[in-house]
Scaffold this motif. Sequence first.
Motif, PDB file in Angstrom:
ATOM      1  N   LYS A   1      37.825  51.107  44.771  1.00  0.00           N
ATOM      2  CA  LYS A   1      38.522  52.181  44.111  1.00  0.00           C
ATOM      3  C   LYS A   1      38.348  53.361  44.875  1.00  0.00           C
ATOM      4  O   LYS A   1      39.240  53.895  45.369  1.00  0.00           O
ATOM      5  N   TYR A   2      37.089  53.563  44.981  1.00  0.00           N
ATOM      6  CA  TYR A   2      36.739  54.790  46.046  1.00  0.00           C
ATOM      7  C   TYR A   2      37.248  55.103  47.285  1.00  0.00           C
ATOM      8  O   TYR A   2      37.823  55.794  47.791  1.00  0.00           O
TER       9      TYR A   2
ATOM     10  N   PRO B   1      31.424  44.743  39.126  1.00  0.00           N
ATOM     11  CA  PRO B   1      31.982  46.328  38.626  1.00  0.00           C
ATOM     12  C   PRO B   1      31.595  47.336  39.930  1.00  0.00           C
ATOM     13  O   PRO B   1      32.346  48.066  40.267  1.00  0.00           O
ATOM     14  N   VAL B   2      30.413  46.910  40.667  1.00  0.00           N
ATOM     15  CA  VAL B   2      30.201  47.735  41.843  1.00  0.00           C
ATOM     16  C   VAL B   2      31.206  47.642  42.721  1.00  0.00           C
ATOM     17  O   VAL B   2      31.555  48.640  43.394  1.00  0.00           O
TER      18      VAL B   2
ATOM     19  N   VAL C   1      42.952  48.347  40.033  1.00  0.00           N
ATOM     20  CA  VAL C   1      41.777  48.179  40.792  1.00  0.00           C
ATOM     21  C   VAL C   1      41.289  46.507  40.660  1.00  0.00           C
ATOM     22  O   VAL C   1      41.160  45.944  41.860  1.00  0.00           O
TER      23      VAL C   1
ATOM     24  N   PRO D   1      42.250  50.347  35.729  1.00  0.00           N
ATOM     25  CA  PRO D   1      41.309  49.044  35.720  1.00  0.00           C
ATOM     26  C   PRO D   1      42.294  47.850  36.375  1.00  0.00           C
ATOM     27  O   PRO D   1      41.674  47.013  37.062  1.00  0.00           O
TER      28      PRO D   1
ATOM     29  N   ARG E   1      34.124  46.742  42.562  1.00  0.00           N
ATOM     30  CA  ARG E   1      35.437  47.520  42.200  1.00  0.00           C
ATOM     31  C   ARG E   1      35.255  48.999  42.237  1.00  0.00           C
ATOM     32  O   ARG E   1      36.377  49.663  42.782  1.00  0.00           O
ATOM     33  N   TRP E   2      34.227  49.576  42.073  1.00  0.00           N
ATOM     34  CA  TRP E   2      33.971  51.000  42.375  1.00  0.00           C
ATOM     35  C   TRP E   2      33.944  51.495  43.764  1.00  0.00           C
ATOM     36  O   TRP E   2      34.671  52.233  44.287  1.00  0.00           O
ATOM     37  N   ILE E   3      33.565  50.498  44.730  1.00  0.00           N
ATOM     38  CA  ILE E   3      33.617  50.817  45.985  1.00  0.00           C
ATOM     39  C   ILE E   3      34.924  50.768  46.475  1.00  0.00           C
ATOM     40  O   ILE E   3      35.290  51.717  47.370  1.00  0.00           O
TER      41      ILE E   3
END
Length: 309
Positions: free
Chosen positions: A192-193, A185-186, A205, A202, A188-190
């Motif tokens: 995406k940002y 999850p982390v 991503v 989702p 994916r967040w990085i």
Amino acid sequence: MSRLTHVEHGPYAPPAPARELTAVSADGARLHVEVHGPADNPAAPTVVLAHGWTCSTAFWAAQIRDLAVDHRVIAYDQRGHGRSPASRACTTDALADDLEAVLAATLGPSEKAVLVGHSMGGMTLMAASARPRFREHAVAALLCSTGSSRLVAEARVVPMPAGRLRTRVTKRILGSAAPLGPVTPVARWILKYATMGAGSSPGMVEACARIVHACPRTVRHAWSKVLDVLDLDHGVRGLAVPTAVLVGTADRLTPVVHARALVATLPNCVGITELAGLGHMTPVEAPELVTSRIRELVSTYAEIKEGSA
């Protein structure tokens, strides 16, 4: 060679090619090439897809699935990416050599194609613009989410004011040789940002994360050094075929400033498409819009060219 990782179901799962082959570049590098589309229709217009840094042919899944219904679609893995083995030569000349090798292996004499490049794939088109095979085969081009120079200085991955400090920090981040690790999850967040718009689903991503994390860290690092010193402004000036430009307005890796510079420099620019709120991964974030732009180029230039031959 990288471990192939991609989603296996849904719109971002890569379709099976009609044919696979290996193109051999000028220095002996071997390139994985896929041919999609109607094998029984040699008159079908041809599209060649060149992916970007840390990606693979899987990045074009949505475009291939749509276009292959009535187009011959050629996609290949850049050296060190996907199923193409790594090579010591990581230069813009090598990118141009590789594209020429793919064109030679898949197109007949004077056969025309619309060439599409995303990010480093767009840089590949710029690097090859003066090459004989490029000029023989390219009838039009689409540059997606790309730039020709000052990539690190203009990148907005680091939320700091433009200047030497931001450039230095950005260079360290993009040039890191650290492994990306599993898709968490982390992670994916990085991703995406850094590379996608805030509204990316989702599924989008996940598809991008699996592709990017499959790129070997040594390959990612080697090509980051090329992008750090990239200067292909001369290649843009040599890109004489009708060329369209496409960019997401929220692109942090190759911001809109690059697209507008391309438009100002290209000798035969046929328009710019700015996609509001989208990031760097435009073919995944807006598959229908990107595919539509490709179809427009084919119908305007490739079909006319074939009909007048």
